[in-house]
Design a protein around this motif. Structure first.
Motif, PDB file in Angstrom:
ATOM      1  N   ALA A 131       0.885  -1.240  -0.060  1.00  0.00           N
ATOM      2  CA  ALA A 131       0.146  -0.101   0.065  1.00  0.00           C
ATOM      3  C   ALA A 131       0.914   1.288  -0.150  1.00  0.00           C
ATOM      4  O   ALA A 131       0.210   2.351  -0.130  1.00  0.00           O
ATOM      5  CB  ALA A 131      -0.907   0.082   1.139  1.00  0.00           C
ATOM      6  N   THR A 132       2.150   1.179   0.103  1.00  0.00           N
ATOM      7  CA  THR A 132       2.906   2.404   0.347  1.00  0.00           C
ATOM      8  C   THR A 132       3.124   3.074  -0.851  1.00  0.00           C
ATOM      9  O   THR A 132       3.120   2.743  -2.226  1.00  0.00           O
ATOM     10  CB  THR A 132       4.352   2.042   0.768  1.00  0.00           C
ATOM     11  N   ASP A 133       3.163   4.416  -0.726  1.00  0.00           N
ATOM     12  CA  ASP A 133       3.321   5.365  -1.976  1.00  0.00           C
ATOM     13  C   ASP A 133       4.931   5.091  -2.324  1.00  0.00           C
ATOM     14  O   ASP A 133       5.836   4.650  -1.360  1.00  0.00           O
ATOM     15  CB  ASP A 133       3.279   6.695  -1.599  1.00  0.00           C
ATOM     16  N   LYS A 134       5.305   5.145  -3.643  1.00  0.00           N
ATOM     17  CA  LYS A 134       6.504   5.116  -4.279  1.00  0.00           C
ATOM     18  C   LYS A 134       6.966   5.366  -5.311  1.00  0.00           C
ATOM     19  O   LYS A 134       6.125   5.622  -6.002  1.00  0.00           O
ATOM     20  CB  LYS A 134       6.793   3.380  -3.969  1.00  0.00           C
ATOM     21  N   ILE A 135       8.248   5.435  -5.731  1.00  0.00           N
ATOM     22  CA  ILE A 135       8.615   5.641  -7.191  1.00  0.00           C
ATOM     23  C   ILE A 135       9.294   4.480  -7.842  1.00  0.00           C
ATOM     24  O   ILE A 135      10.147   3.735  -6.902  1.00  0.00           O
ATOM     25  CB  ILE A 135       9.701   6.458  -7.151  1.00  0.00           C
ATOM     26  N   VAL A 136       8.721   3.833  -8.936  1.00  0.00           N
ATOM     27  CA  VAL A 136       9.254   2.557  -9.340  1.00  0.00           C
ATOM     28  C   VAL A 136       9.677   2.711 -10.917  1.00  0.00           C
ATOM     29  O   VAL A 136       8.975   3.582 -11.502  1.00  0.00           O
ATOM     30  CB  VAL A 136       8.106   1.249  -9.233  1.00  0.00           C
ATOM     31  N   GLY A 137      10.504   2.123 -11.343  1.00  0.00           N
ATOM     32  CA  GLY A 137      11.092   1.857 -12.540  1.00  0.00           C
ATOM     33  C   GLY A 137      10.079   0.845 -13.381  1.00  0.00           C
ATOM     34  O   GLY A 137       9.352   0.019 -12.881  1.00  0.00           O
ATOM     35  N   LEU A 138      10.013   1.181 -14.736  1.00  0.00           N
ATOM     36  CA  LEU A 138       8.881   0.431 -15.598  1.00  0.00           C
ATOM     37  C   LEU A 138       9.666  -0.050 -16.643  1.00  0.00           C
ATOM     38  O   LEU A 138      10.417   0.406 -17.168  1.00  0.00           O
ATOM     39  CB  LEU A 138       7.979   1.435 -16.093  1.00  0.00           C
ATOM     40  N   ALA A 139       9.049  -1.287 -17.201  1.00  0.00           N
ATOM     41  CA  ALA A 139       9.595  -2.136 -18.358  1.00  0.00           C
ATOM     42  C   ALA A 139       9.025  -1.018 -19.468  1.00  0.00           C
ATOM     43  O   ALA A 139       8.133  -0.533 -19.264  1.00  0.00           O
ATOM     44  CB  ALA A 139       9.073  -3.359 -18.509  1.00  0.00           C
ATOM     45  N   ASP A 140       9.763  -1.180 -20.670  1.00  0.00           N
ATOM     46  CA  ASP A 140       9.605  -0.541 -21.725  1.00  0.00           C
ATOM     47  C   ASP A 140       7.900  -0.625 -22.369  1.00  0.00           C
ATOM     48  O   ASP A 140       7.249   0.062 -22.658  1.00  0.00           O
ATOM     49  CB  ASP A 140      10.293  -1.049 -23.045  1.00  0.00           C
ATOM     50  N   GLY A 141       7.528  -2.118 -22.106  1.00  0.00           N
ATOM     51  CA  GLY A 141       6.319  -2.384 -22.656  1.00  0.00           C
ATOM     52  C   GLY A 141       5.201  -1.817 -21.597  1.00  0.00           C
ATOM     53  O   GLY A 141       4.008  -1.469 -22.355  1.00  0.00           O
ATOM     54  N   THR A 142       5.506  -1.929 -20.406  1.00  0.00           N
ATOM     55  CA  THR A 142       4.663  -1.214 -19.399  1.00  0.00           C
ATOM     56  C   THR A 142       4.411   0.393 -19.935  1.00  0.00           C
ATOM     57  O   THR A 142       3.214   1.022 -19.553  1.00  0.00           O
ATOM     58  CB  THR A 142       4.957  -1.562 -18.044  1.00  0.00           C
ATOM     59  N   ALA A 143       5.461   1.064 -20.022  1.00  0.00           N
ATOM     60  CA  ALA A 143       5.670   2.604 -20.428  1.00  0.00           C
ATOM     61  C   ALA A 143       4.795   2.659 -21.694  1.00  0.00           C
ATOM     62  O   ALA A 143       4.177   3.687 -21.701  1.00  0.00           O
ATOM     63  CB  ALA A 143       7.101   3.067 -20.512  1.00  0.00           C
ATOM     64  N   ASP A 144       5.111   1.950 -22.524  1.00  0.00           N
ATOM     65  CA  ASP A 144       4.223   1.870 -23.957  1.00  0.00           C
ATOM     66  C   ASP A 144       2.625   1.799 -23.595  1.00  0.00           C
ATOM     67  O   ASP A 144       1.747   2.621 -24.177  1.00  0.00           O
ATOM     68  CB  ASP A 144       4.573   0.955 -25.024  1.00  0.00           C
ATOM     69  N   PHE A 145       2.339   0.910 -22.675  1.00  0.00           N
ATOM     70  CA  PHE A 145       1.028   0.707 -22.322  1.00  0.00           C
ATOM     71  C   PHE A 145       0.361   1.863 -21.685  1.00  0.00           C
ATOM     72  O   PHE A 145      -0.758   2.340 -22.032  1.00  0.00           O
ATOM     73  CB  PHE A 145       0.843  -0.558 -21.693  1.00  0.00           C
ATOM     74  N   LEU A 146       1.197   2.579 -20.727  1.00  0.00           N
ATOM     75  CA  LEU A 146       0.505   3.718 -20.237  1.00  0.00           C
ATOM     76  C   LEU A 146       0.495   4.898 -21.042  1.00  0.00           C
ATOM     77  O   LEU A 146      -0.269   5.780 -20.696  1.00  0.00           O
ATOM     78  CB  LEU A 146       1.592   4.133 -18.794  1.00  0.00           C
ATOM     79  N   ARG A 147       1.267   5.137 -21.829  1.00  0.00           N
ATOM     80  CA  ARG A 147       1.371   6.182 -22.954  1.00  0.00           C
ATOM     81  C   ARG A 147       0.043   6.062 -23.709  1.00  0.00           C
ATOM     82  O   ARG A 147      -0.619   7.126 -24.264  1.00  0.00           O
ATOM     83  CB  ARG A 147       2.389   5.773 -23.945  1.00  0.00           C
ATOM     84  N   SER A 148      -0.502   4.892 -23.848  1.00  0.00           N
ATOM     85  CA  SER A 148      -2.114   4.967 -24.477  1.00  0.00           C
ATOM     86  C   SER A 148      -3.104   5.536 -23.623  1.00  0.00           C
ATOM     87  O   SER A 148      -4.006   5.795 -24.238  1.00  0.00           O
ATOM     88  CB  SER A 148      -2.668   3.414 -24.722  1.00  0.00           C
ATOM     89  N   PHE A 149      -2.944   5.901 -22.570  1.00  0.00           N
ATOM     90  CA  PHE A 149      -4.081   6.551 -21.433  1.00  0.00           C
ATOM     91  C   PHE A 149      -3.737   8.194 -21.880  1.00  0.00           C
ATOM     92  O   PHE A 149      -4.579   8.976 -21.084  1.00  0.00           O
ATOM     93  CB  PHE A 149      -3.679   6.307 -20.333  1.00  0.00           C
ATOM     94  N   PHE A 150      -3.041   8.683 -22.686  1.00  0.00           N
ATOM     95  CA  PHE A 150      -2.778  10.171 -23.094  1.00  0.00           C
ATOM     96  C   PHE A 150      -2.976  10.339 -24.537  1.00  0.00           C
ATOM     97  O   PHE A 150      -2.691   9.548 -25.206  1.00  0.00           O
ATOM     98  CB  PHE A 150      -1.328  10.471 -22.510  1.00  0.00           C
ATOM     99  N   LEU A 151      -3.230  11.534 -24.907  1.00  0.00           N
ATOM    100  CA  LEU A 151      -3.483  12.164 -26.247  1.00  0.00           C
ATOM    101  C   LEU A 151      -1.962  12.514 -26.830  1.00  0.00           C
ATOM    102  O   LEU A 151      -1.376  12.628 -26.232  1.00  0.00           O
ATOM    103  CB  LEU A 151      -4.209  13.328 -26.247  1.00  0.00           C
TER     104      LEU A 151
END
Length: 151
Positions: A131-151
């Motif tokens: 449950a803790t707040d945190k900063i995490v690194g992301l895999a390339d595919g995950t970053a690409d997936f998240l980019r789809s949530f933006f124009l």
């Protein structure tokens, strides 16, 4: 993706990050996060890193709210009297764009087959297993997936 939104690790590999933190107002302009816990490669965060902001549902947030770029990052000194400590960072983030679709604990809950390689599973594991707040690194595919949530 513009090169200015991608940070490089010491090995020259481009990396994106996510932060789950208390964000009480819609993000705009510049946000400063002090002494944020880092996990899963989060301590590699650096200036010019692309970062996805998740407003912590534990603090009334709604999950993914924006994408930004890190404008300042500095390690927080460890407390000498404490033996085991999670590395912490101070980061400043300039907002780039708000999210256009919802993505939070509710949407990611079903992705619990750790190690299946899905971006949703990586996000559920790294952001919501603890449950803790945190900063995490992301895999390339995950970053690409998240980019789809933006124009």
């Amino acid at each position: 993706m513009a090169a200015s939104l991608l940070a490089q690790t010491s090995r020259g590999v481009e990396v994106a990050f996510a932060i789950k933190a208390t964000i009480t107002e819609p993000p705009a302009g510049r946000l400063i996060f002090l002494a944020q816990k880092t996990m899963y490669g989060g301590k590699q965060i650096a200036v010019d890193a692309e970062i996805f902001l998740f407003a912590s549902e534990n603090m009334g947030g709604s999950g993914l709210v924006a994408r930004g770029v890190v404008t300042a990052a500095a390690a927080v000194a460890r407390t000498p009297s404490v033996e085991r400590q999670t590395p912490r960072m101070d980061v400043t983030i300039a907002m780039v764009v708000p999210a256009i679709r919802r993505l939070g604990r509710r949407e990611l809950k079903e992705f619990d087959r750790w190690g299946d390689g899905r971006p949703e599973t990586e996000l559920n594991f790294k952001l919501y297993r603890q449950a803790t707040d945190k900063i995490v690194g992301l895999a390339d595919g995950t970053a690409d997936f998240l980019r789809s949530f933006f124009l």
